[in-house]
Motif scaffolding. Structure first.
Motif, PDB file in Angstrom:
ATOM      1  N   VAL A 154       0.844  -1.194   0.000  1.00 38.39           N
ATOM      2  CA  VAL A 154       0.000   0.000   0.000  1.00 38.39           C
ATOM      3  C   VAL A 154       0.883   1.250   0.000  1.00 38.39           C
ATOM      4  O   VAL A 154       1.816   1.361   0.786  1.00 38.39           O
ATOM      5  CB  VAL A 154      -0.927   0.021   1.226  1.00 38.39           C
ATOM      6  CG1 VAL A 154      -1.806   1.263   1.222  1.00 38.39           C
ATOM      7  CG2 VAL A 154      -1.786  -1.245   1.272  1.00 38.39           C
ATOM      8  N   ASN A 174      -4.410   3.073  -2.909  1.00 38.21           N
ATOM      9  CA  ASN A 174      -5.512   2.862  -1.977  1.00 38.21           C
ATOM     10  C   ASN A 174      -6.519   1.920  -2.609  1.00 38.21           C
ATOM     11  O   ASN A 174      -6.558   1.740  -3.817  1.00 38.21           O
ATOM     12  CB  ASN A 174      -6.172   4.182  -1.561  1.00 38.21           C
ATOM     13  CG  ASN A 174      -6.710   4.958  -2.751  1.00 38.21           C
ATOM     14  OD1 ASN A 174      -7.630   4.501  -3.426  1.00 38.21           O
ATOM     15  ND2 ASN A 174      -6.124   6.123  -3.031  1.00 38.21           N
ATOM     16  N   THR A 175      -7.355   1.329  -1.772  1.00 32.55           N
ATOM     17  CA  THR A 175      -8.285   0.318  -2.251  1.00 32.55           C
ATOM     18  C   THR A 175      -9.251   0.872  -3.290  1.00 32.55           C
ATOM     19  O   THR A 175      -9.496   0.250  -4.321  1.00 32.55           O
ATOM     20  CB  THR A 175      -9.093  -0.249  -1.063  1.00 32.55           C
ATOM     21  OG1 THR A 175      -8.193  -0.684  -0.056  1.00 32.55           O
ATOM     22  CG2 THR A 175      -9.947  -1.415  -1.510  1.00 32.55           C
ATOM     23  N   ASN A 230      -4.237   7.415   5.432  1.00 31.39           N
ATOM     24  CA  ASN A 230      -4.954   6.783   4.321  1.00 31.39           C
ATOM     25  C   ASN A 230      -4.432   5.372   4.057  1.00 31.39           C
ATOM     26  O   ASN A 230      -5.199   4.469   3.709  1.00 31.39           O
ATOM     27  CB  ASN A 230      -4.839   7.631   3.055  1.00 31.39           C
ATOM     28  CG  ASN A 230      -5.655   8.908   3.145  1.00 31.39           C
ATOM     29  OD1 ASN A 230      -6.614   8.995   3.915  1.00 31.39           O
ATOM     30  ND2 ASN A 230      -5.274   9.915   2.370  1.00 31.39           N
ATOM     31  N   GLN A 231      -3.117   5.198   4.198  1.00 29.77           N
ATOM     32  CA  GLN A 231      -2.564   3.856   4.033  1.00 29.77           C
ATOM     33  C   GLN A 231      -3.098   2.906   5.107  1.00 29.77           C
ATOM     34  O   GLN A 231      -3.432   1.753   4.822  1.00 29.77           O
ATOM     35  CB  GLN A 231      -1.039   3.899   4.104  1.00 29.77           C
ATOM     36  CG  GLN A 231      -0.356   4.557   2.926  1.00 29.77           C
ATOM     37  CD  GLN A 231       1.145   4.418   3.012  1.00 29.77           C
ATOM     38  OE1 GLN A 231       1.689   3.343   3.265  1.00 29.77           O
ATOM     39  NE2 GLN A 231       1.846   5.528   2.809  1.00 29.77           N
ATOM     40  N   THR A 234      -6.577   1.958   4.268  1.00 30.81           N
ATOM     41  CA  THR A 234      -6.585   0.955   3.210  1.00 30.81           C
ATOM     42  C   THR A 234      -6.209  -0.405   3.760  1.00 30.81           C
ATOM     43  O   THR A 234      -6.817  -1.425   3.408  1.00 30.81           O
ATOM     44  CB  THR A 234      -5.609   1.361   2.093  1.00 30.81           C
ATOM     45  OG1 THR A 234      -6.033   2.606   1.536  1.00 30.81           O
ATOM     46  CG2 THR A 234      -5.564   0.312   0.993  1.00 30.81           C
ATOM     47  N   GLN A 237      -9.192  -1.845   5.383  1.00 28.00           N
ATOM     48  CA  GLN A 237     -10.146  -2.349   4.395  1.00 28.00           C
ATOM     49  C   GLN A 237      -9.692  -3.701   3.839  1.00 28.00           C
ATOM     50  O   GLN A 237     -10.497  -4.601   3.622  1.00 28.00           O
ATOM     51  CB  GLN A 237     -10.307  -1.343   3.256  1.00 28.00           C
ATOM     52  CG  GLN A 237     -11.134  -0.119   3.607  1.00 28.00           C
ATOM     53  CD  GLN A 237     -12.624  -0.429   3.740  1.00 28.00           C
ATOM     54  OE1 GLN A 237     -13.093  -1.484   3.329  1.00 28.00           O
ATOM     55  NE2 GLN A 237     -13.363   0.495   4.338  1.00 28.00           N
TER      56      GLN A 237
END
Length: 385
Positions: A154, A174-175, A230-231, A234, A237
């Motif tokens: 990621v 990101n996803t 944000n990582q 992700t 998720q």
């Protein structure tokens, strides 16, 4: 976007790495759900992360960089954490945070490029290996067929420990971006051209992997509003997908603090600590905290003596963190030997970094680490029985 453009974008931009012949192999394995690696890119200064505040040489070597004792987060009678790591104190108090001091290797290399290669391939300092240590593990004992991927990288296109043959690896920023790109690829009739037929087969594998990664889980956890946050979001998720992923690697960069280290490192360690705390919260939501092992790593540490620019130069041994619901919290390894610096003013190492990997391979996944690491390294007792 046409099919050819998508495949180029997937491989070069989204960083989807597909190993021919590796996807869909069905071999029983004993992998637990997840390993999360956090790379501290640029080499974090271990001495100001886990501070030997009682050692007189600490302040002698760092008249400007030494952190005042009254600001430190004390974890023992001689060690304390950087004040920016306060979000990790709940983990420490719950005995879910292991601090491993003195990690390094013999004949250290102080080049960023070469030393991170040594750490990510688990090689000797004079040995050059093509495949990352995790890629070799997955080649030795493949993950189950139903896993969405062996590993996901990621926030970077550098595969690191997942590089090389033998691993089903996806790299993505990101996803959501990955899934948006994957939806652009649509199945088509099977052409007679063999080369195009192969590309379409790869495309279908991308669609298949993307479908497995698509969880759209609505977390209650609030993730830090930063690139690293944000990582972490992700990664959470990815952990939510039901198919399975064995390993996730995220990266926090900026640790090459040759100048103005105090403020830079303080901000980075705050990002790290808040990210780990958010990851724990998200994994608890998923009921997967006890099934996840989180571990930091970097290419080397920093030199004990501060430089003239208010920073530290490339060093050797450093401290790293291991956390998770099944981690036996405490301090491991040896405190930095500030009175036994080598001829270059650097620290001797106390624990070979490959012992960390042996812990993952032997104790976490139940594999034979000697087949992956080409040698015997004693696992650390950082996991609960």
């Amino acid at each position: 976007m046409n099919r050819r453009d998508f495949l180029h974008t997937a491989a070069a931009v989204s960083g989807i790495g597909l190993i021919p012949g590796a996807w869909g192999q069905a071999t029983p394995s004993s992998y637990r759900i997840l390993l999360v690696l956090i790379e501290l890119k640029g080499a974090n200064d271990g001495l100001n992360t886990v501070v030997p505040f009682t050692h007189p040489r600490y302040t002698e070597l760092r008249p400007r960089l030494a952190i005042a004792r009254d600001k430190l987060l004390q974890v023992s009678d001689r060690e304390a954490l950087h004040p920016s790591l306060e979000p990790l104190m709940a983990l420490w108090q719950n005995k879910e945070l292991a601090i491993v001091q003195g990690l390094g290797y013999p004949s250290p290399n102080l080049s960023h490029f070469r030393s991170i290669e040594i750490w990510e391939t688990a090689s000797k300092s004079d040995e050059y290996l093509e495949n990352g240590w995790l890629a070799r593990a997955f080649a030795t004992v493949p993950t189950p067929r139903e896993f969405a991927a062996d590993g996901v990288v990621v926030g970077s296109n550098e595969m690191g420990p997942l590089s090389g043959a033998g691993a089903r690896v996806i790299a993505l920023a990101n996803t959501e971006q990955f899934l948006r790109n994957a939806r652009l690829a649509q199945p088509n009739s099977d052409p007679r051209n063999a080369a195009l037929k192969h590309l379409l087969s790869v495309e279908q594998e991308i669609i298949h992997a993307a479908a497995k990664l698509n969880t759209n889980y609505a977390f209650k956890t609030e993730f830090p509003r930063s690139a690293f946050g944000n990582q972490i979001r992700t990664a959470a998720q990815l952990a939510a997908n039901k198919s399975g992923v064995a390993a996730i690697r995220v990266t926090l960069g900026g640790f090459d603090t040759h100048a103005n280290q105090l403020g830079t490192q303080a901000n980075l360690l705050k990002e790290l600590a808040e990210g780990i705390a958010a990851l724990k919260s998200a994994l608890i939501e998923l009921n997967r905290w006890n099934e996840t092992l989180v571990m930091t790593y970097a290419e080397f540490g920093r030199r004990p003596k501060e430089n003239q620019s208010g920073g530290t130069d490339h060093g050797t041994a450093s401290a790293h963190f291991v956390t998770g619901g099944r981690v036996s919290g405490g301090i491991y390894g040896e405190p930095p030997a500030l009175d036994r610096l080598d001829g270059n003013g650097n620290l001797p190492f106390a624990v070979d970094f490959r012992s960390m990997y042996a812990t993952v391979l032997d104790k976490w996944w139940g594999l034979d680490a000697t087949k992956v690491l080409s040698g015997r390294f004693a696992p650390l007792d950082v996991l609960k029985a």
